[in-house]
Motif scaffolding. Structure first.
Motif, short mmCIF file in Angstrom:
data_model
loop_
_atom_site.label_atom_id
_atom_site.label_comp_id
_atom_site.label_asym_id
_atom_site.label_seq_id
_atom_site.Cartn_x
_atom_site.Cartn_y
_atom_site.Cartn_z
N ARG A 192 0.80 -1.23 0.00
CA ARG A 192 0.00 0.00 0.00
C ARG A 192 0.83 1.28 0.00
N GLY A 193 1.95 1.27 0.68
CA GLY A 193 2.76 2.50 0.75
C GLY A 193 3.82 2.56 -0.34
N GLN A 194 3.76 1.66 -1.32
CA GLN A 194 4.81 1.59 -2.33
C GLN A 194 4.22 1.76 -3.73
N ARG A 195 5.04 2.18 -4.68
CA ARG A 195 4.64 2.29 -6.08
C ARG A 195 5.71 1.62 -6.95
N TYR A 196 5.29 1.16 -8.12
CA TYR A 196 6.23 0.57 -9.07
C TYR A 196 6.51 1.60 -10.13
N LEU A 197 7.78 1.94 -10.29
CA LEU A 197 8.15 3.02 -11.22
C LEU A 197 9.01 2.46 -12.36
N MET A 198 8.67 2.89 -13.58
CA MET A 198 9.45 2.49 -14.76
C MET A 198 9.85 3.77 -15.50
N GLY A 241 21.46 1.19 -27.91
CA GLY A 241 22.21 1.17 -26.65
C GLY A 241 22.30 2.51 -25.95
N ARG A 242 21.59 3.53 -26.44
CA ARG A 242 21.69 4.85 -25.79
C ARG A 242 20.93 4.89 -24.46
N HIS A 243 19.79 4.19 -24.42
CA HIS A 243 18.96 4.21 -23.21
C HIS A 243 18.80 2.82 -22.60
N VAL A 244 18.48 2.78 -21.33
CA VAL A 244 18.05 1.53 -20.68
C VAL A 244 16.75 1.83 -19.96
N ALA A 245 15.94 0.78 -19.77
CA ALA A 245 14.72 0.94 -18.96
C ALA A 245 15.07 0.54 -17.53
N VAL A 246 14.64 1.36 -16.56
CA VAL A 246 14.87 0.98 -15.15
C VAL A 246 13.51 0.81 -14.48
N HIS A 247 13.41 -0.23 -13.69
CA HIS A 247 12.19 -0.51 -12.93
C HIS A 247 12.56 -0.57 -11.45
N ALA A 248 11.74 0.02 -10.58
CA ALA A 248 12.06 -0.05 -9.14
C ALA A 248 10.80 0.16 -8.31
N VAL A 249 10.84 -0.36 -7.08
CA VAL A 249 9.77 -0.11 -6.10
C VAL A 249 10.19 1.11 -5.29
N ASP A 297 13.87 13.98 -9.76
CA ASP A 297 15.30 13.63 -9.84
C ASP A 297 15.61 12.88 -11.13
N LEU A 298 14.70 11.97 -11.54
CA LEU A 298 14.93 11.20 -12.76
C LEU A 298 14.91 12.11 -13.99
N LYS A 299 13.97 13.05 -13.99
CA LYS A 299 13.89 13.99 -15.13
C LYS A 299 15.17 14.80 -15.22
N ALA A 300 15.70 15.20 -14.07
CA ALA A 300 16.92 16.02 -14.04
C ALA A 300 18.11 15.29 -14.65
N ILE A 301 18.08 13.94 -14.64
CA ILE A 301 19.21 13.21 -15.24
C ILE A 301 18.80 12.58 -16.58
N GLY A 302 17.75 13.15 -17.21
CA GLY A 302 17.39 12.74 -18.56
C GLY A 302 16.39 11.60 -18.65
N GLY A 303 15.69 11.30 -17.56
CA GLY A 303 14.67 10.24 -17.57
C GLY A 303 13.50 10.61 -18.47
N GLU A 304 12.97 9.62 -19.19
CA GLU A 304 11.82 9.84 -20.10
C GLU A 304 10.84 8.69 -19.92
N GLY A 305 9.62 8.89 -20.45
CA GLY A 305 8.62 7.82 -20.44
C GLY A 305 8.41 7.25 -19.04
N ILE A 306 8.32 8.13 -18.05
CA ILE A 306 8.21 7.67 -16.65
C ILE A 306 6.78 7.19 -16.39
N LEU A 307 6.67 6.00 -15.85
CA LEU A 307 5.36 5.39 -15.59
C LEU A 307 5.33 4.91 -14.14
#
Ligand code: AMP
Length: 307
Positions: A232-238, A268-276, A288-298
């Motif tokens: 309940r207190g967690q989210r899955y981020l991609m 090979g320019r990007h990787v997808a990262v998934h985390a709780v 923070d992710l946007k500041a380091i060039g993160g895109e397509g954040i879900l």
């Protein structure tokens, strides 16, 4: 005619398999709805014949009985139910032999002492000796007074404590506070917190050894409920991030065991990262992710999480 060896045995009371575990759940009040929701989310759907049923089936192994939350410690300690859901405040007040197996997280409130706004009292230490305290929690209040060295006269009441100071029945009250709006509406202010409370899954403290099937059912119940409360207190981020900034991503996304990193087919320019990620930290993490060039954040909710 069906040959005798293929005929089903008629369903009689002899052939009904009793549920392995009987669980006492609150029938009304603040904890009732959240308890049902938690059991439903954990896959233990409450199937009752009506809204007012006293008993319901919770899948094959479990049976629910519906009773008042304040009576649940007694039902469980006496063995009328194997486990129960009730508030920590009621467990402490009842002083019955039950122990918590799992903090369920909902029904969050605090038991506080409150005085009239115009009393000039900000802290319970300022109360004159023999001040009268009205409460539906006389046992907890007496223990608190003994530990804090307070000489107060306890006036036990069964409900609506907030009105007592205005009727001259008492000088202060001890009652549950959630948002604080009831105290405010009644011209009262908190002058001390006695305890915090949330709903708990309880079992009898000194239970005799259970058969293995029952122990297993309790363990499975705890695992199922905990997987929902943990989620309940967690989210899955991609997110897609530049591969050459992965070190910085690790600082932003610690996850359970660090983020999962998956190749993206873009040369090979990007990787997808998934985390709780903790729900409370999600806005910060996205920034923070946007500041380091993160895109397509879900970001999605998690139904269950087993650590
Ligand atoms: P609030 O106005 O939100 O502070 O709620 C205070 C009123 O709700 C008091 O009458 C409390 O007795 C009751 N209350 C608040 N939280 C709970 C809870 N978790 N369980 C039972 N009663 C509660």
């Amino acid at each position: 005619m069906i040959p005798a060896e293929f005929q089903l045995e008629p369903l009689t009371s002899r052939t009904v398999i009793p549920p392995v575990l009987r669980i006492a759940l609150p029938n009304k009040g603040r904890l009732a709805q959240d308890t049902r929701e938690l059991f439903n989310d954990a896959g233990l759907e409450v199937r009752a014949s009506s809204d007012r049923a006293l008993k319901a089936s919770l899948g094959a192994d479990f049976e629910a009985i519906f009773v008042r939350a304040q009576d649940i410690p007694e039902f469980v300690s006496d063995g009328a139910a194997d486990a129960g859901v009730t508030g920590l405040d009621l467990i402490a007040e009842n002083r019955r032999g039950v122990v918590s197996r799992l903090d369920l997280g909902f029904g969050k409130c605090r038991l506080s002492m409150a005085a009239r706004e115009e009393s000039g009292v900000d802290d319970f230490c300022q109360l004159p000796p023999r001040s009268r305290v009205a409460t539906a929690f006389p046992n907890i209040t007496a223990r608190f007074c003994a530990e804090a060295g307070l000489d107060l006269e306890i006036v036990p009441i069964s409900g609506a404590a907030e009105i007592a100071p205005h009727l001259g029945i008492a000088d202060v009250i001890v009652d549950l506070v959630s948002t604080g709006s009831t105290l405010k509406t009644n011209g009262l202010r908190e002058i001390g917190t006695i305890m915090q409370s949330t709903a708990q899954l309880v079992v009898a403290e000194n239970r005799t050894a259970w058969p293995a099937a029952k122990e297993t059912a309790l363990q499975e119940l705890c695992t199922a409920l905990e997987s929902v409360t943990s989620a309940r207190g967690q989210r899955y981020l991609m997110a897609n991030v530049p591969r050459d900034r992965l070190d910085e991503v690790r600082q932003v996304l610690p996850g359970l065991n660090g983020p999962t990193v998956i190749d993206v087919l873009d040369g090979g320019r990007h990787v997808a990262v998934h985390a709780v990620v903790a729900a409370s930290a999600i806005y910060r993490t996205i920034a923070d992710l946007k500041a380091i060039g993160g895109e397509g954040i879900l970001v999605t909710r998690i139904e269950r999480l087993m650590r």
